[in-house]
Design a protein around this motif. Structure first.
Motif, short mmCIF file in Angstrom:
data_model
loop_
_atom_site.label_atom_id
_atom_site.label_comp_id
_atom_site.label_asym_id
_atom_site.label_seq_id
_atom_site.Cartn_x
_atom_site.Cartn_y
_atom_site.Cartn_z
N PRO A 65 -2.73 2.13 -7.77
CA PRO A 65 -2.19 2.50 -6.45
C PRO A 65 -1.42 1.34 -5.83
CG PRO A 65 -4.54 2.11 -6.29
CD PRO A 65 -4.21 2.05 -7.76
N THR A 66 -0.17 1.21 -6.19
CA THR A 66 0.64 0.05 -5.81
C THR A 66 0.74 -0.14 -4.31
OG1 THR A 66 1.95 0.37 -7.81
CG2 THR A 66 2.89 -1.04 -6.11
N LEU A 67 1.08 0.92 -3.59
CA LEU A 67 1.26 0.79 -2.15
C LEU A 67 -0.05 0.40 -1.47
CD1 LEU A 67 3.03 1.05 0.34
CD2 LEU A 67 2.52 3.50 0.39
N THR A 68 -1.16 0.99 -1.92
CA THR A 68 -2.46 0.67 -1.34
C THR A 68 -2.81 -0.80 -1.55
OG1 THR A 68 -3.26 2.92 -1.72
CG2 THR A 68 -4.92 1.22 -1.40
N ILE A 69 -2.56 -1.29 -2.76
CA ILE A 69 -2.85 -2.70 -3.06
C ILE A 69 -1.99 -3.62 -2.20
CG2 ILE A 69 -2.74 -4.50 -4.84
CD1 ILE A 69 -3.39 -2.30 -6.88
N THR A 70 -0.73 -3.26 -2.01
CA THR A 70 0.18 -4.08 -1.19
C THR A 70 -0.28 -4.11 0.25
OG1 THR A 70 2.01 -3.43 -2.64
CG2 THR A 70 2.58 -4.42 -0.53
N ILE A 71 -0.67 -2.95 0.78
CA ILE A 71 -1.16 -2.90 2.16
C ILE A 71 -2.46 -3.69 2.30
CG2 ILE A 71 -2.14 -1.36 3.91
CD1 ILE A 71 -0.10 0.75 3.02
N LEU A 72 -3.37 -3.53 1.34
CA LEU A 72 -4.63 -4.28 1.39
C LEU A 72 -4.39 -5.78 1.22
CD1 LEU A 72 -6.98 -1.95 -0.70
CD2 LEU A 72 -7.11 -2.41 1.76
N GLY A 73 -3.40 -6.13 0.40
CA GLY A 73 -3.06 -7.54 0.26
C GLY A 73 -2.62 -8.14 1.58
N GLY A 74 -1.83 -7.38 2.34
CA GLY A 74 -1.43 -7.84 3.67
C GLY A 74 -2.61 -7.92 4.63
N PRO A 80 3.03 -13.96 5.63
CA PRO A 80 3.70 -13.40 4.44
C PRO A 80 2.96 -13.64 3.12
CG PRO A 80 4.66 -15.51 4.98
CD PRO A 80 3.58 -15.29 6.00
N ALA A 81 1.75 -14.23 3.17
CA ALA A 81 1.06 -14.53 1.91
C ALA A 81 0.81 -13.27 1.10
CB ALA A 81 -0.26 -15.24 2.20
N GLY A 82 0.42 -12.18 1.77
CA GLY A 82 0.19 -10.93 1.07
C GLY A 82 1.45 -10.39 0.43
N PRO A 171 12.10 -5.30 0.47
CA PRO A 171 11.82 -4.60 1.74
C PRO A 171 10.53 -3.79 1.68
CG PRO A 171 14.11 -4.29 1.05
CD PRO A 171 13.39 -4.89 -0.10
N TYR A 172 10.30 -3.15 0.55
CA TYR A 172 9.09 -2.34 0.36
C TYR A 172 7.83 -3.19 0.54
CZ TYR A 172 5.77 0.56 -2.37
OH TYR A 172 4.70 1.29 -2.82
N VAL A 173 7.82 -4.34 -0.13
CA VAL A 173 6.67 -5.25 -0.06
C VAL A 173 6.51 -5.82 1.34
CG1 VAL A 173 5.88 -7.52 -0.81
CG2 VAL A 173 6.61 -5.86 -2.51
N ALA A 174 7.60 -6.21 1.95
CA ALA A 174 7.54 -6.83 3.27
C ALA A 174 6.99 -5.85 4.31
CB ALA A 174 8.93 -7.33 3.69
N ILE A 175 7.51 -4.64 4.31
CA ILE A 175 7.07 -3.64 5.29
C ILE A 175 5.61 -3.27 5.08
CG2 ILE A 175 7.39 -1.26 6.07
CD1 ILE A 175 10.39 -1.63 5.41
N ALA A 176 5.23 -3.00 3.81
CA ALA A 176 3.87 -2.56 3.52
C ALA A 176 2.85 -3.67 3.82
CB ALA A 176 3.76 -2.12 2.07
N SER A 177 3.14 -4.88 3.39
CA SER A 177 2.17 -5.97 3.61
C SER A 177 2.08 -6.34 5.09
CB SER A 177 2.55 -7.19 2.77
OG SER A 177 3.81 -7.69 3.15
N TYR A 178 3.19 -6.30 5.81
CA TYR A 178 3.14 -6.60 7.24
C TYR A 178 2.33 -5.54 7.98
CZ TYR A 178 4.48 -7.41 12.07
OH TYR A 178 4.44 -7.63 13.43
N ALA A 179 2.55 -4.27 7.59
CA ALA A 179 1.78 -3.19 8.22
C ALA A 179 0.29 -3.38 7.95
CB ALA A 179 2.24 -1.84 7.68
N GLY A 180 -0.04 -3.82 6.73
CA GLY A 180 -1.44 -4.08 6.41
C GLY A 180 -2.01 -5.23 7.23
N SER A 181 -1.17 -6.24 7.48
CA SER A 181 -1.65 -7.43 8.20
C SER A 181 -1.96 -7.15 9.67
CB SER A 181 -0.61 -8.56 8.10
OG SER A 181 0.54 -8.27 8.89
#
Length: 219
Positions: A65-74, A80-82, A171-181
């Motif tokens: 689950p790529t998006l989930t992992i990215t959000i959880l990473g954030g 921006p570490a996530g 952009p995908y990673v930045a938006i998803a991880s920031y939203a998670g953070s």
């Protein structure tokens, strides 16, 4: 175009089988991923970042689950570490898929497409449509890995692939991880809204791409 679709569907089926196996065996569920990240976070932030990178790299071999992992990473690492950890993991998966397919892709395409003209048509079709496919690949699971393999198998120059991949993934990673953070278990709305917005934009892009492709074919 039909040879290209045949090869991509074959690759997508192979990746989908790994996803189904992971779910059936109960290995790569969202709950397990969250548990592993929590355990790694208790040890050290570097372990946590490494776990994010490893999980996203494994996406090349077993769909995760790529998006989930990215959000959880954030959420666990912050921004921006996530985002950096997620981008590194996705890059390792994509570039490995590109490299493996560049070396051995001919064997797979020759097996799937016995006719040399079909293989030539496949390469030409991906040369025309591949850039848009790579740019929009984050719209659905498995598609990023399939496009990475197709780019390698059709000998797309790596700098060109790198450019399209970066435009799609950063952009995908930045938006998803920031939203998670900025999310929390008590307030998960930013992550939910970000996920919905990302998929909405990408699916609109796919719709416009398919519409323009049909017009070109009909003309």
């Amino acid at each position: 175009m039909k040879p290209l679709i045949k090869v991509m569907l074959s690759l997508a089926t192979a990746f989908a089988l790994t996803f189904i196996m992971g779910r059936v065996l109960g290995i790569l569920t969202v709950e397990n991923v969250k548990h592993w990240l929590e355990l790694a976070g208790r040890v050290d932030p570097l372990w946590l970042a490494g776990t994010v990178v490893l999980l996203l790299f494994l996406d090349l071999f077993v769909a995760v689950p790529t998006l989930t992992i990215t959000i959880l990473g954030g959420f666990f690492l912050g921004f921006p570490a996530g985002a950096a950890a997620a981008f590194m993991g996705m890059s390792l998966a994509a570039f490995s898929g590109y490299g493996i397919s560049r070396i051995w892709g001919d064997r797979v395409t020759s097996f799937l497409l016995r006719n040399e003209n079909d293989r030539l048509d496949m390469a030409q079709a991906f040369s025309r449509n591949g850039p848009a496919m790579i740019l929009l690949s984050r719209a659905a699971p498995i598609v990023p890995e399939v496009t990475a393999c197709m780019a390698g198998a059709t000998r797309m120059p790596f700098p060109r692939y790198l450019g399209y991949f970066s435009l799609s993934t950063l952009p995908y990673v930045a938006i998803a991880s920031y939203a998670g953070s900025i999310s929390s278990p008590e307030s998960p709305q930013p992550a939910i809204y970000a996920a919905l917005a990302l998929y909405a934009v990408l699916w609109v892009g796919w719709y416009l791409f398919r519409r323009s492709s049909r017009k070109i074919v009909e003309s």
